[in-house]
Design a protein around this motif. Structure first.
Motif, PDB file in Angstrom:
ATOM      1  N   LYS A   1      -6.927   1.367   0.180  1.00 18.29           N
ATOM      2  CA  LYS A   1      -6.723   2.656   0.843  1.00 18.29           C
ATOM      3  C   LYS A   1      -7.895   3.617   0.626  1.00 18.29           C
ATOM      4  CE  LYS A   1      -3.884   3.552   2.995  1.00 18.29           C
ATOM      5  NZ  LYS A   1      -3.753   3.268   4.443  1.00 18.29           N
TER       6      LYS A   1
ATOM      7  N   GLU B   1      -8.249   8.915   9.240  1.00 21.08           N
ATOM      8  CA  GLU B   1      -8.512   8.033   8.107  1.00 21.08           C
ATOM      9  C   GLU B   1      -9.610   8.620   7.222  1.00 21.08           C
ATOM     10  OE1 GLU B   1      -6.294   5.954   7.515  1.00 21.08           O
ATOM     11  OE2 GLU B   1      -6.509   4.061   8.583  1.00 21.08           O
TER      12      GLU B   1
ATOM     13  N   ILE C   1      -6.646   8.908  -3.351  1.00 26.04           N
ATOM     14  CA  ILE C   1      -5.499   8.043  -3.085  1.00 26.04           C
ATOM     15  C   ILE C   1      -4.611   7.928  -4.318  1.00 26.04           C
ATOM     16  CG2 ILE C   1      -4.815   5.682  -2.554  1.00 26.04           C
ATOM     17  CD1 ILE C   1      -5.932   7.232  -0.150  1.00 26.04           C
TER      18      ILE C   1
ATOM     19  N   ASP D   1      -9.911   2.145   4.036  1.00 22.63           N
ATOM     20  CA  ASP D   1      -9.213   3.046   4.949  1.00 22.63           C
ATOM     21  C   ASP D   1      -9.592   4.509   4.795  1.00 22.63           C
ATOM     22  OD1 ASP D   1      -7.964   0.848   5.954  1.00 22.63           O
ATOM     23  OD2 ASP D   1      -6.063   1.175   4.928  1.00 22.63           O
TER      24      ASP D   1
ATOM     25  N   PHE E   1       0.840  -1.189   0.000  1.00 24.39           N
ATOM     26  CA  PHE E   1       0.000   0.000   0.000  1.00 24.39           C
ATOM     27  C   PHE E   1       0.880   1.245   0.000  1.00 24.39           C
ATOM     28  CE2 PHE E   1      -3.537  -2.644   2.237  1.00 24.39           C
ATOM     29  CZ  PHE E   1      -3.736  -3.345   1.067  1.00 24.39           C
TER      30      PHE E   1
END
Length: 770
Positions: A429, A552, A331, A433, A199
């Motif tokens: 992600k 997060e 992301i 997340d 990641f």
């Protein structure tokens, strides 16, 4: 192949070594467990409490018990008739401290001429022949470099020097310029890193296990375990990061002599594990999602959507599809931009496409992806559809996408191969997340491996899914809690009751937001649900969770640039739980209102998970009620002595009340023992007929194949059941005489009142007596 009937996951660490695990085998056997399931045990970064940052794949971690500890655990397990399932990490190695990782140290010392240049996934050309190491506070800190004992030091960081690169009198900066690595500011990792990571974790460098010698050297210790009969099966961490998961599994199966294998693979709704994967199944997140939704009231969806809209100060609730496209794009354009740019650099220059345009197009395809990755040719149609959706979203990229499409679909091409390794990173992600901390209408639904737009599952749908699981993946794992779940099974069981208590939830949320406001409505819903689910919990645990959840989510604060003022408000709200009597009273009252129904959900979900098709796993300590939140909270030490004593009391005839922790221990132990001791009762799956006014509140199934087997009976939506008048005329149809493993009560074949059967507990585990 030896296969498990059930497993029990232990987090092996210095505080719970392999020797300690050996001492627990008697208890686990008594509990009914069939296999011990251990977290990674290869040598990891010193102080690591999880073990996924392996620094030496050739040794068992001394701090976790070393090879002697593994031998002790194996011996004790064999004496108790238990198997061992071990967690392994093929995708990456820990490189936080180069001096602890001989492979990484040699790579840094020798550069692309090193043997290990083939082991790590480095884009040397992009780095000008050097590996970029993002550890500087900023690029101006090279004046902090020092030469000490023939090494380059930056504060506590130690790095090797290439042979002949240092002479007396050379400045540290000049010496640094001669190395095979380049120290850069940590913020540059997002877009300029030139090695693949796990990641966005800079300290976990990707391995190329598709290279035969890399596989051999990184698995030599693992293979020894099987050669010497120490271990029986493996759980493979993050196979989606590998270049060739299919080939890896085939090689691993051969190397282990055909051992039982599970993959940590997240399947989106409707997605199937590729038939070409040589393994028994997944680690069970797909099962978790099905079980959770069985205990969510579908009638609440509209009301919780309305509340969500008000919390967002909009007319409409959050659009999840639009949200995850945005979070994935955040992301792809942010912390994983270096991965996207690496993909763009693989496009032939002969196409004449600007790198920025290519990167934009690739990122858009990834953000339109509905699953974690393809395994070409498996999933080709998904990739084609995603390219089409990207072109619809971005007409300005249509021509670029047309040029990229054949490259992305070429299973043997470099771009397609690396694209498959990258899409899952962005999904994990951007969704798990980020979006899972933003889409907050009901915390039960935002769990690892789940699609929160699927609000609830009806009993007919559940039965259909379980029959399919029995037919297709009978040896796949089932789980409710893991070291990666956002909230434990019992926290979610209590949170699920909110779907049956929306007015009470609105009143509670309004009260605490007035007394201790969190200035982010959706986040406030998440934080207060989590506190309710975890309660009782200490101040430190809740403060740590709140900060992690807020960062997060990334709406009001984040990891790289925290908003101190917002985080002060957040901390004050959590403190109010302990310091403001009115907030404490509101919380205690709301939890008390949910508690009996949360307990019912907990016991029912656990019995369903332990008896449904598949191999059930019990995460350490969850045979008692456990209100853990996301890691590291869910990796706290477990009081095994208390559990041993409680089990001994149960076995001596103590009768627990349904509201006590020992009631869950009763359910876990009796279900596990029955599965282990009477496997012939668990060879099939069929729904059991339930009749009457409250039939929808029952989930019941028979696990027999050709003859009657174990029958599970659980309660659904218990608060609504009570409000509607209880069980009334509801009855269950039994095809044979049975005995309840939980109460000892016996019932004759025919129609049995559910109210009678579930008078003591909200669940029953019935065994044929004929």
């Amino acid at each position: 192949m030896r296969t498990p009937i059930s497993t029990y996951r232990l987090q092996i660490r210095p505080e719970l070594t392999l020797q300690d695990a050996a001492q627990l085998t008697g208890y686990l056997r008594s509990l009914g467990v069939d296999w011990v399931y251990v977290s990674p045990i290869l040598t990891a970064e010193e102080g690591s409490d999880h073990g996924y940052d392996v620094t030496d794949p050739t040794t068992v971690d001394p701090s976790r018990g070393g090879p002697e500890g593994l031998a002790a655990l194996s011996k004790a397990a064999r004496e108790q008739g238990l198997g061992i399932l071990a967690d392994i990490v093929p995708n990456h190695m820990g490189v936080a401290t180069p001096g602890q990782n001989a492979w990484w140290w040699q790579l840094l010392k020798e550069g692309r001429t090193s043997k290990y240049a083939e082991a790590f996934d480095v884009d040397w050309d992009f780095g000008g022949g050097r590996i970029r190491i993002p550890i500087l506070g900023n690029d101006d800190e090279l004046d902090q470099l020092r030469i000490v004992d023939g090494e380059l030091h930056y504060y506590d960081h130690r790095l090797p020097l290439a042979d002949g690169s240092y002479s007396d009198g050379d400045s540290p900066q000049d010496v640094h310029a001669r190395q095979h690595y380049q120290l850069v500011g940590w913020r540059r990792a997002d877009a300029e890193l030139n090695y693949r990571r796990f990641f966005a974790v800079n300290t976990l460098a990707g391995l190329r296990v598709e290279v035969p010698w890399v596989f051999d050297e990184s698995h030599q210790e693992i293979v020894r375990w099987f050669r010497e009969g120490l271990v029986d099966g493996l759980r493979i961490d993050h196979p989606d990061g590998l270049a060739d998961p299919e080939g890896y599994l085939a090689r691993l199966r051969e190397a282990t002599g055909g051992a039982y294998l599970l993959v940590e693979k997240i399947l989106e709704p409707g997605e199937q594990l590729p038939d070409t994967f040589d393994c028994e199944g997944t680690t069970g997140y797909d099962a978790l999602a099905d079980v959770d939704r069985l205990f969510v009231d579908p009638a609440a969806e509209e009301y919780l959507d309305s509340l969500d809209a008000r919390l967002r100060d909009t007319e409409q609730p959050a659009d999840y599809a639009d949200m995850i496209h945005g979070t994935k794009r955040r992301i792809a354009d942010g912390i994983l931009r270096s991965e996207v740019l690496r993909l763009a650099r693989l496009v032939p220059e002969s196409l004449g496409l600007p790198v920025e345009k290519v990167a934009d197009a690739i990122a858009e395809v990834i953000c339109c992806f509905p699953i974690y990755r393809t395994y070409l040719p498996y999933g080709r149609e998904v990739l084609e559809e995603s390219i089409g959706h990207a072109a619809e979203n971005r007409a300005d990229l249509k021509a670029v996408l047309e040029d990229l499409k054949p490259l992305l679909l070429d299973r043997d091409g470099a771009l397609a191969g690396r694209f498959q390794q990258t899409s899952g990173m962005v999904m994990a992600k951007g969704v798990e997340d980020t979006a899972f901390f933003r889409f907050t209408r009901l915390g039960t639904l935002t769990e690892v491996g789940a699609d929160p737009t699927e609000f609830a599952v009806t009993t007919p749908d559940f039965h259909e899914r379980m029959a399919r699981r029995q037919a297709e993946l009978p040896l796949s794992m089932t789980t409710l809690s893991t070291h990666d779940t956002k909230r434990s099974e019992d926290a979610r069981a209590r949170i699920s009751v909110i779907s049956e208590a929306v007015p009470e939830w609105e009143l509670f949320l309004g009260t605490v937001q007035e007394l201790a406001p969190i200035p982010d409505g959706p986040l406030a819903a998440l934080i207060w649900q989590s506190i309710v689910g975890a309660w009782p919990a200490g101040r430190g645990r809740l403060q740590a969770y709140a900060v992690k959840a807020a960062r997060e989510a990334g709406n009001s604060t984040n990891w790289t640039d925290p908003d101190a003022d917002f985080e002060r408000h957040l901390a004050a709200a959590v403190d109010a739980v302990f310091d403001v009597p009115e907030v404490a009273a509101a919380l205690e009252n709301f939890v008390a209102e949910l508690e009996p129904y949360g307990t019912s959900n907990s016991l029912s979900a656990k019995l369903v998970q332990l008896t449904m098709p598949g191999v059930p796993d019990v995460y350490q300590g969850t045979e008692f009620r456990d209100g853990s939140l996301t890691d590291p909270d869910n990796r706290r030490p477990v009081d095994f002595q208390a559990r041993m004593e409680a089990l001994a009391e149960l076995d001596q005839g103590a009768k627990p009340a349904a509201t006590e922790e020992s009631a869950k221990l009763l359910v876990v132990s009796r279900a596990l023992r029955l599965r282990r001791d009477r496997p012939e009762l668990f060879g099939g799956y069929r729904a059991v007929e339930v009749r009457g006014e409250a039939a929808a509140h029952v989930v019941a199934f028979d696990r027999g194949a050709d003859t009657p087997g174990a029958v599970t009976v659980g309660t659904r939506l218990p608060k609504r059941l009570e409000a509607e008048g209880g069980w009334r005329d509801t009855s269950i149809e039994l095809t044979t005489n049975v005995r309840d493993e939980l109460t000892g009560a016996t019932y004759s074949a025919g129609s049995v009142p559910v109210g009678t059967m579930l008078e003591q507990y909200p669940v029953a585990l019935l065994v044929p007596t004929d």
